[in-house]
Design a protein around this motif. Structure first.
Motif, PDB file in Angstrom:
ATOM      1  N   ALA A  47      29.329  11.832  41.484  1.00  0.00           N
ATOM      2  CA  ALA A  47      29.039  10.764  40.525  1.00  0.00           C
ATOM      3  C   ALA A  47      28.080  11.243  39.437  1.00  0.00           C
ATOM      4  O   ALA A  47      28.239  10.904  38.261  1.00  0.00           O
ATOM      5  N   TYR A  48      27.075  12.028  39.812  1.00  0.00           N
ATOM      6  CA  TYR A  48      26.100  12.520  38.836  1.00  0.00           C
ATOM      7  C   TYR A  48      26.778  13.454  37.833  1.00  0.00           C
ATOM      8  O   TYR A  48      26.563  13.353  36.620  1.00  0.00           O
ATOM      9  N   VAL A  49      27.597  14.377  38.341  1.00  0.00           N
ATOM     10  CA  VAL A  49      28.278  15.335  37.464  1.00  0.00           C
ATOM     11  C   VAL A  49      29.235  14.605  36.521  1.00  0.00           C
ATOM     12  O   VAL A  49      29.282  14.889  35.325  1.00  0.00           O
ATOM     13  N   PHE A  50      29.978  13.635  37.055  1.00  0.00           N
ATOM     14  CA  PHE A  50      30.919  12.882  36.225  1.00  0.00           C
ATOM     15  C   PHE A  50      30.181  12.119  35.130  1.00  0.00           C
ATOM     16  O   PHE A  50      30.593  12.117  33.968  1.00  0.00           O
ATOM     17  N   GLN A  51      29.088  11.481  35.495  1.00  0.00           N
ATOM     18  CA  GLN A  51      28.309  10.725  34.513  1.00  0.00           C
ATOM     19  C   GLN A  51      27.789  11.649  33.417  1.00  0.00           C
ATOM     20  O   GLN A  51      27.832  11.317  32.229  1.00  0.00           O
ATOM     21  N   ALA A  52      27.308  12.822  33.816  1.00  0.00           N
ATOM     22  CA  ALA A  52      26.772  13.766  32.830  1.00  0.00           C
ATOM     23  C   ALA A  52      27.862  14.294  31.909  1.00  0.00           C
ATOM     24  O   ALA A  52      27.607  14.581  30.735  1.00  0.00           O
ATOM     25  N   ARG A  53      29.089  14.400  32.419  1.00  0.00           N
ATOM     26  CA  ARG A  53      30.187  14.921  31.602  1.00  0.00           C
ATOM     27  C   ARG A  53      30.625  13.945  30.512  1.00  0.00           C
ATOM     28  O   ARG A  53      31.012  14.371  29.410  1.00  0.00           O
TER      29      ARG A  53
ATOM     30  N   LEU B  60      35.606   4.074  35.469  1.00  0.00           N
ATOM     31  CA  LEU B  60      36.020   5.023  36.503  1.00  0.00           C
ATOM     32  C   LEU B  60      34.813   5.608  37.213  1.00  0.00           C
ATOM     33  O   LEU B  60      34.819   5.791  38.437  1.00  0.00           O
ATOM     34  N   TYR B  61      33.758   5.874  36.439  1.00  0.00           N
ATOM     35  CA  TYR B  61      32.522   6.393  37.037  1.00  0.00           C
ATOM     36  C   TYR B  61      31.949   5.404  38.047  1.00  0.00           C
ATOM     37  O   TYR B  61      31.601   5.775  39.178  1.00  0.00           O
ATOM     38  N   TYR B  62      31.840   4.148  37.664  1.00  0.00           N
ATOM     39  CA  TYR B  62      31.274   3.153  38.574  1.00  0.00           C
ATOM     40  C   TYR B  62      32.188   2.880  39.763  1.00  0.00           C
ATOM     41  O   TYR B  62      31.726   2.546  40.858  1.00  0.00           O
TER      42      TYR B  62
END
Length: 221
Positions: free
Chosen positions: A136-142, A208-210
């Motif tokens: 989740a952290y990596v996806f949010q940062a991307r 999608l992130y959430y």
């Protein structure tokens, strides 16, 4: 520098110095193109590389690797050049594919070669966030434009996140983010799309992130 290198095993030293020499060789052999990249001259780069398209793919892949390692070149510039050279879909997909491959290379390089050298230079709490949130952290940062791609890759390598969730989050996040960026140089935004389409794409990425975050919470529960 010498004290840091002494801490590394002989195998890691060879890998480190080999990477540095290859990087220097790349800059030396492509001085003119690198200068054009730093100037952001897309048209001259296109004219230069258009004569040899096979080399253009290799060159732009290496540029993406550098961008994912040090963020020397703006990401929008790299995507713009790819689209100018290869067309919208091929340029977008090549940018996306090479970004995933580059992220994995930097991830492994950080974890298995550079970790002992640089981990003390990063905030421990920041690394702990990656440890706890993972995918989740990596996806949010991307998908958020204010986080440098190189920083995400390095933090991933310093953390305990496994390569599979890191790669999946990178692939999904970069797909959404790169597609939005690709619309700008392609001129599609002006021709067939409007600003609402852009916001719909961004909103879909955030939702999608959430959704992924909610699934992770249920699994932990």
């Amino acid at each position: 520098m010498k004290k840091i290198i002494i801490k590394l095993s002989r195998k890691k030293q060879w890998l480190l110095w080999g990477s540095v020499l290859l990087l220097l060789l790349f800059f030396v052999l492509n001085q003119d193109l690198i200068s054009l990249l730093l100037d952001g001259d897309v048209e001259k780069i296109r004219n230069f590389l258009h004569k040899n398209m096979s080399y253009a793919f290799i060159f732009m892949a290496l540029v993406m690797l550098i961008q994912n390692s040090f963020t020397v070149f703006p990401l929008i510039l790299v995507i713009t050049i790819n689209i100018t050279l290869f067309g919208f879909w091929n340029g977008f997909l090549w940018s996306w594919f090479t970004s995933i491959l580059s992220a994995i290379i930097v991830f492994y390089g950080t974890r298995y070669i550079l970790q002992d050298m640089i981990i003390e230079k990063f905030n421990a709490r920041l690394i702990e966030k990656v440890d706890s949130s993972g995918l989740a952290y990596v996806f949010q940062a991307r998908i958020f434009p204010f986080v440098p791609t190189s920083l995400v890759n390095i933090l991933g390598g310093l953390s305990t996140i496994r390569i599979l969730p890191f790669s999946v989050a990178t692939a999904i996040g970069n797909f959404f983010y790169f597609f939005v960026l690709a619309l700008i140089p392609a001129g599609i935004l002006k021709a067939n799309f409007n600003e609402y389409v852009i916001w719909i794409i961004v909103l879909a990425a955030v939702l999608l992130y959430y959704f992924i975050k909610m699934i992770r919470k249920k699994r932990k529960a």
